[in-house]
Design an enzyme around this catalytic site. Structure first.
Site, PDB file in Angstrom:
ATOM      1  N   HIS A 109     -12.227  -0.015   3.965  1.00  0.00           N
ATOM      2  CA  HIS A 109     -11.070  -0.753   3.473  1.00  0.00           C
ATOM      3  C   HIS A 109     -11.513  -2.194   3.166  1.00  0.00           C
ATOM      4  O   HIS A 109     -10.916  -3.157   3.626  1.00  0.00           O
ATOM      5  CB  HIS A 109      -9.976  -0.746   4.549  1.00  0.00           C
ATOM      6  CG  HIS A 109      -8.590  -0.946   4.004  1.00  0.00           C
ATOM      7  ND1 HIS A 109      -7.928   0.014   3.289  1.00  0.00           N
ATOM      8  CD2 HIS A 109      -7.726  -1.998   4.077  1.00  0.00           C
ATOM      9  CE1 HIS A 109      -6.723  -0.429   2.968  1.00  0.00           C
ATOM     10  NE2 HIS A 109      -6.572  -1.655   3.424  1.00  0.00           N
ATOM     11  N   THR A 146      -8.650  -0.864  -1.843  1.00  0.00           N
ATOM     12  CA  THR A 146      -8.064  -1.605  -0.726  1.00  0.00           C
ATOM     13  C   THR A 146      -6.823  -2.395  -1.130  1.00  0.00           C
ATOM     14  O   THR A 146      -6.884  -3.224  -2.046  1.00  0.00           O
ATOM     15  CB  THR A 146      -9.129  -2.583  -0.176  1.00  0.00           C
ATOM     16  OG1 THR A 146     -10.291  -1.844   0.165  1.00  0.00           O
ATOM     17  CG2 THR A 146      -8.609  -3.338   1.038  1.00  0.00           C
ATOM     18  N   GLU A 147      -5.721  -2.155  -0.454  1.00  0.00           N
ATOM     19  CA  GLU A 147      -4.465  -2.909  -0.645  1.00  0.00           C
ATOM     20  C   GLU A 147      -4.049  -2.977  -2.119  1.00  0.00           C
ATOM     21  O   GLU A 147      -3.494  -3.976  -2.574  1.00  0.00           O
ATOM     22  CB  GLU A 147      -4.595  -4.325  -0.065  1.00  0.00           C
ATOM     23  CG  GLU A 147      -5.090  -4.365   1.379  1.00  0.00           C
ATOM     24  CD  GLU A 147      -4.074  -3.851   2.398  1.00  0.00           C
ATOM     25  OE1 GLU A 147      -2.881  -4.125   2.228  1.00  0.00           O
ATOM     26  OE2 GLU A 147      -4.482  -3.154   3.347  1.00  0.00           O
ATOM     27  N   LEU A 148      -4.336  -1.903  -2.854  1.00  0.00           N
ATOM     28  CA  LEU A 148      -4.019  -1.807  -4.287  1.00  0.00           C
ATOM     29  C   LEU A 148      -4.662  -2.911  -5.130  1.00  0.00           C
ATOM     30  O   LEU A 148      -4.156  -3.261  -6.202  1.00  0.00           O
ATOM     31  CB  LEU A 148      -2.507  -1.777  -4.536  1.00  0.00           C
ATOM     32  CG  LEU A 148      -1.711  -0.599  -3.955  1.00  0.00           C
ATOM     33  CD1 LEU A 148      -0.261  -0.654  -4.459  1.00  0.00           C
ATOM     34  CD2 LEU A 148      -2.305   0.738  -4.317  1.00  0.00           C
TER      35      LEU A 148
END
Lengths: 401, 425
Positions: A109, A146-148
Site C-alpha cells: 500500500h 494506493t488510496e485511489l
C-alpha cells in the site's frame, strides 16, 4: 444496462512501535506487534467477520446477482494470516463463490507509483503472487493504486502491466461538468478504462450515514434507491468505493449500517433497474465515453483529493526522499528481513501520520493515527529509518568484502 | 529557606541547586527549614521540611489580609513563566483562556492544597504561598535568617520577614531577562525587584547575573554577592552504557525554549553535517520550541542525522551524556547552567556560550557567542576531529570539577549570613 459497482478497500499498515534514539543500531524489530494484533482482532470482530458473513448471505440469497470487489493490501494479508486466520478463511469463502472480485495494488500500500517505476512494478508483482497463492490461483484484471492515487502517467504504468481497468476518485477538479457515472479511458493508454468513484453517494454511506446533523439523516434503503433512480437514465455506472471498515468500525453496528446493507440489494432489485457488477464486468460491458485527463495525481483523501495527506510538508518530504534514496542499495541486497522492512516502511500510512493539515480533515487524520502529533510520527519514523539505513549499509559492506 | 521545588520532583536547575545548597549547609551543621509548596513524600530527610499544604492558616490576621491584598491582583499575561513544560503550558493556557477565577474561595478555608507545579494558577499560588510563609514564620520562631530562592518564593520571603522581623536573603538563580529576553513580563519583574529591594542581601549565581541585577533592577553592587553553583559529586562517571551507532554524537540537552538557544544548535549542526556527514546530532528535552526545531530539521533535510529524544528521565540522562562525544550548551542567556558540568563528569568535552554563568568557572571548555553558529560549527568539528584538544579538555575539565563543591558554596553563604546578621544588630 445500469449497474452499481461496489468496491471495498481493506488495508491495515504495520504500525511502528515507539522507537527511541537509544534503540538505533541495536533494536532491529520495528513493528508494534501488540498494537497491530489488537487492531486486527478488534476490527475482525467489529467489521471483517460480521460483514463477510453478511455478504456471503447476500450472495447466496440473490443467486449470482449481487457482487462486490475488494482490494486486500499485502500488509493486511500478512497480518490476517498471522493474527486472524479465521478472517482469511472467510475472505477465501467469499472469493470461492465467484461473485467476489479481487483487485491488485502495490503489496505494501505504498506511494511507489509517485517515485519509482521499478519499485512500483516489483510491489505489484509481489501482490499478484500473494493473491495467487492465498486465493487458489486467482488473477486480478483490474488495478487499484494506493488510496485511489492516479494520474495519466500512473495509468500508463498500470496499462503496461496488462490491466484492463483502473479505479480512481471522481474528483471535481478533474471532472468539471462531466459525470463520474460513465466509463472513461486513460489519456495516454486509451485501452485502459478508468472507473471513477461517485463520491457523493459513496460518502453518504461511508461518512454521513450516522451523522445526525445531516439533513438526510437517517439514511434508509428507500431514500438511497430514490436517489439512484434520480440519476439521469443515460448515466450507466454508479461506482460506490469505500473503506471496508465503514461497516462496523467507522460506522458502528448500532448505527444500523449492517441492516442497511442487508436490505439494499433487495431494494435495488425491486425498485430500480440497477444491477450489480464487478469492476472487470463494467470494463468488459461498458464502452468509454471519452478520455479523462489527469496530469497531476489525484487521490480520494481529504477535501483536496490530492497528495497532501501524505506528501508536501517538510517532514513528509524529508522522510519520503530519505527512504527512496535507499532503493538501489536495497535492490542489491538479498536479505529477506531487509526486503520485508523496506516494503513495510513504504506503507503510505507512515506519511499520513505526519500530516499537519489541522483543519477540517485533521480530525480524520487523528482518528487513524497512533501518534499524539505529526511531529511524534516523524521522529519515530526517522529513528527507525536511521537504524534501517545502518543495517543496509552494513549488509552492503558485508557483500563487498 | 523558601523554594519552589526539590529533588526528585524538579523541572529545572533550581531544584538541583537548592538540593546541593541544603546538602552543603548540612555539612556545616546549619539547621535549615526548607519550605516547598508541595511535598511528595520521598525527599531525602536532610532538611526539616515544612509542607506548605499542611499549614493551617489564620486568615483573620490583619497582616495576612494586607498581604493578600498586595499580591492577589498580579496576573501573568505572558506564557513565558519559568520552566513551563508542555503539559503545564497547556494547563496554563487552558486556565488563562477558560477558567480564570481571580480569587478562589478555597483560599479562605483553613487549609489548601498547592499543586506544586508551575503553570496553572501560578500567580495565585505564589501569593498563597506567601500567605503560608507568614504563618510559618510566626509558628516557627526558632530561626535566624530567611532565604528565598527565585521570584516564585520572593513574596514568601518578604511576608516571612515582615511578620518575624528577621533578615532576608534572596537568591537569584535566574531573572526575567534570562527567560524572556528584552520583552519581560512586567508582574514577574515587579516581584523580582520587590524581593531584591526588600532583601537585606542578594545572592547571584554568577557575575553575569549580578550585572543584570545591578543594571536592570537598580540594586547597589555592594548588596550583591556572587555564589557560583557547584556539583553534588565531582567524580568521573565511568558508564557501562555503550553507544550503538558507529558515528560520533553531538548533544544538546535541556529545555527546548528561547533561553536555551536550540535554534543555533540546529543551524550549527547543518554546517557540520555539510562537511562531515558521519556525525549524529541529538536534541534531548522538550519545550515550546520543540516542534519548530523538528520542522527546521526536516526543512534542512538532515533528519536521518539529527535526532530528537523527547524529555529524558533518570538513567537516560546519564546514558545520553555517556554516549556523547561533544556537549553543546548554546544558551542565549544562562545565569549559571549546571548541565555542562554533568557532561564534564562523563568525560565529554563541552562547548558553552559566552552568555552563561558557568563560563565563569569552567575554564577548560570552548566558549562561543550563542549567535555565532560558524564558530560553534568550527568548535564542534574541531572537538570531533582533533583528538589532542578533546583529550586535553577531558583531563583538565575533570580537574576543575573537583574544586566545585557545594560545601565551599555553603561556607561562603554562611559568611554572607553572618555579615547580614551583623549589619542588622
Amino acid at each position: 444496462m445500469r449497474t452499481i459497482c461496489f468496491y471495498f478497500q481493506v488495508h491495515q499498515p504495520f504500525r511502528l512501535k515507539p522507537y527511541r534514539f537509544f534503540d538505533i543500531g541495536e533494536d532491529h524489530h520495528y513493528w508494534d506487534d501488540y498494537l497491530n494484533r489488537n487492531v486486527i482482532r478488534k476490527v475482525a470482530q467489529k467489521c471483517y467477520l460480521p460483514m463477510n458473513a453478511l455478504l456471503l448471505d447476500l450472495i447466496h440469497q440473490h443467486k449470482g446477482k449481487f457482487k462486490v470487489a475488494f482490494s486486500l493490501s499485502g500488509t493486511f494479508l500478512d497480518q490476517m494470516e498471522t493474527y486472524a486466520p479465521d478472517v482469511l478463511e472467510s475472505f477465501q469463502k467469499l472469493v470461492a463463490t465467484g461473485q467476489v472480485e479481487l483487485l491488485n495494488e502495490t503489496y505494501t500500500h505504498s506511494l511507489a507509483a509517485l517515485k519509482s517505476k521499478d519499485e512500483f512494478q516489483a510491489l505489484v508483482k509481489k501482490h499478484q503472487d500473494r493473491i495467487k497463492e492465498l486465493f487458489n490461483g486467482y488473477q486480478p484484471k483490474v488495478f487499484r493504486n494506493t488510496e485511489l492515487i492516479y494520474s495519466d502517467q500512473i495509468g500508463a504504468m498500470v496499462a503496461d502491466l496488462g490491466y484492463e481497468a483502473v479505479l480512481t476518485e471522481g474528483a471535481k477538479h478533474i471532472l468539471g461538468w462531466k459525470s463520474p457515472n460513465y466509463v472513461y479511458s486513460n489519456a495516454n493508454a486509451p485501452k485502459l478504462k478508468v472507473l471513477l468513484k461517485n463520491f457523493l453517494l459513496s460518502d453518504d454511506i461511508a461518512f454521513r450515514f450516522s451523522n445526525k446533523t445531516w439533513a438526510d439523516y437517517p439514511l434508509t434503503t428507500e431514500k438511497f434507491v430514490n436517489w439512484i433512480n434520480a440519476i439521469p437514465k443515460e448515466e450507466q455506472v454508479l461506482n460506490l468505493f469505500m473503506d471496508y471498515e465503514t461497516f462496523g468500525e467507522h460506522q458502528w453496528a448500532e448505527t444500523g449500517i449492517f441492516e442497511f446493507m442487508k436490505h439494499l440489494p433487495e431494494a435495488v432489485f425491486s425498485n430500480s433497474d440497477f444491477t450489480f457488477s464487478t469492476p472487470s464486468e463494467v470494463a468488459a460491458n461498458v464502452s468509454p465515453v471519452s478520455k479523462i485527463h489527469v496530469p497531476v495525481p489525484i487521490s480520494w483523501a481529504d477535501e483536496e483529493r490530492d497528495l497532501t495527506a501524505w506528501l508536501g510538508n517538510d517532514m513528509q518530504d524529508e522522510a519520503f526522499d530519505r527512504l527512496y534514496e535507499l532503493e538501489k542499495l536495497v535492490k542489491g541486497i538479498d536479505d529477506p528481513e531487509i526486503k520485508r522492512d523496506w516494503g513495510y516502511l513504504q506503507t503510505s500510512d507512515h506519511f499520513y501520520y505526519m500530516c499537519t493539515k489541522f483543519f477540517s480533515d485533521g480530525s480524520v487524520h487523528e482518528y487513524f493515527s497512533p501518534y499524539d502529533t505529526p511531529y511524534d510520527a516523524f521522529i519515530n519514523f526517522m529513528n527507525v529509518l536511521s537504524d534501517f539505513m545502518l543495517r543496509v549499509k552494513q549488509k552492503q559492506a558485508e557483500l563487498q568484502s | 529557606m523558601f523554594g519552589w521545588e526539590f529533588p526528585p520532583h524538579i523541572s529545572g536547575g533550581l531544584g538541583t541547586a537548592c538540593y546541593g545548597l541544603v546538602k552543603g549547609m548540612n555539612h556545616h551543621h546549619q539547621q535549615v527549614i526548607f519550605v516547598v509548596p508541595k511535598l511528595w513524600g520521598d525527599e531525602e530527610p536532610m532538611a526539616d521540611f515544612v509542607n506548605a499544604s499542611d499549614v493551617r492558616i489564620d486568615y483573620r490576621e490583619k497582616r495576612f489580609k494586607k498581604f493578600w491584598k498586595n499580591l492577589t491582583y498580579l496576573e501573568v499575561s505572558s506564557f513565558l513563566v519559568p520552566y513551563l513544560g508542555p503539559e503545564e503550558f497547556k494547563k496554563f493556557t487552558d486556565y488563562a483562556v477558560h477558567d480564570r477565577t481571580d480569587v478562589d474561595e478555597s483560599i479562605f478555608s483553613n487549609k489548601f492544597e498547592f499543586s506544586g507545579k508551575y503553570g496553572k494558577n501560578l500567580m495565585e499560588e505564589v501569593s498563597r504561598y506567601a500567605l503560608v510563609a507568614a504563618q510559618i514564620a510566626r509558628d516557627k520562631n526558632n530561626f535566624d535568617i530567611i532565604h528565598a530562592h527565585d521570584w516564585l518564593a520572593f513574596p514568601a520571603g518578604i511576608a516571612a520577614k515582615e511578620i518575624s522581623g528577621k533578615p532576608l536573603v534572596v537568591h537569584v538563580h535566574a531573572t526575567e531577562f534570562d527567560r524572556s529576553g528584552e520583552t519581560v513580563n512586567q508582574p514577574v519583574y515587579d516581584i523580582e525587584r520587590a524581593g531584591m529591594e526588600a532583601a537585606d542581601h542578594v545572592v547571584a549565581v554568577s557575575q553575569l547575573t549580578k550585572n543584570i541585577i545591578v543594571k536592570k533592577y537598580g540594586i547597589p553592587a555592594s548588596k550583591v554577592t556572587v555564589l557560583h553553583n557547584a556539583v553534588l559529586d565531582s567524580s568521573i562517571i565511568k558508564s557501562k552504557y555503550e553507544k550503538k551507532v558507529p558515528e560520533k554524537i553531538v548533544t544538546f540537552l535541556g529545555r527546548i525554549t528561547f533561553q536555551k538557544g536550540p535554534e543555533y544548535f540546529v543551524e550549527a549542526a547543518k554546517k557540520v553535517i555539510e562537511r562531515d556527514p558521519n556525525v549524529r546530532f541529538v536534541m534531548a528535552g522538550s519545550g515550546d520550541l520543540l516542534n519548530r526545531m523538528i520542522h527546521r530539521v526536516a526543512e534542512l533535510r538532515m533528519a536521518t542525522r539529527f535526532h530528537f529524544t523527547g524529555f529524558l528521565k533518570g538513567n537516560d540522562v546519564d546514558h545520553m551524556y555517556a554516549i556523547s562525544d561533544v556537549y553543546v550548551m548554546p544558551s542565549v542567556s544562562e545565569p549559571f547552567g549546571i548541565a555542562p558540568l554533568e557532561a564534564v563528569r562523563h568525560n565529554t568535552p563541552v562547548i558553552i556560550s559566552k552568555q552563561s554563568g558557568v563560563a565563569e568557572v569552567l575554564r577548560n571548555a570552548i566558549k562561543v557567542d550563542f549567535w555565532d553558529v560558524d564558530a560553534m560549527a568550527d568548535a564542534i568539528f574541531a572537538l570531533l576531529h582533533y583528538d589532542g584538544i578533546s583529550r586535553m579538555f577531558k583531563e583538565l575539565g575533570s580537574e576543575e570539577l573537583k574544586k566545585l563543591k557545594w560545601e565551599h558554596v555553603a561556607a561562603k553563604l554562611v559568611t554572607v549570613y553572618e555579615k547580614t546578621l551583623a549589619e542588622r544588630s
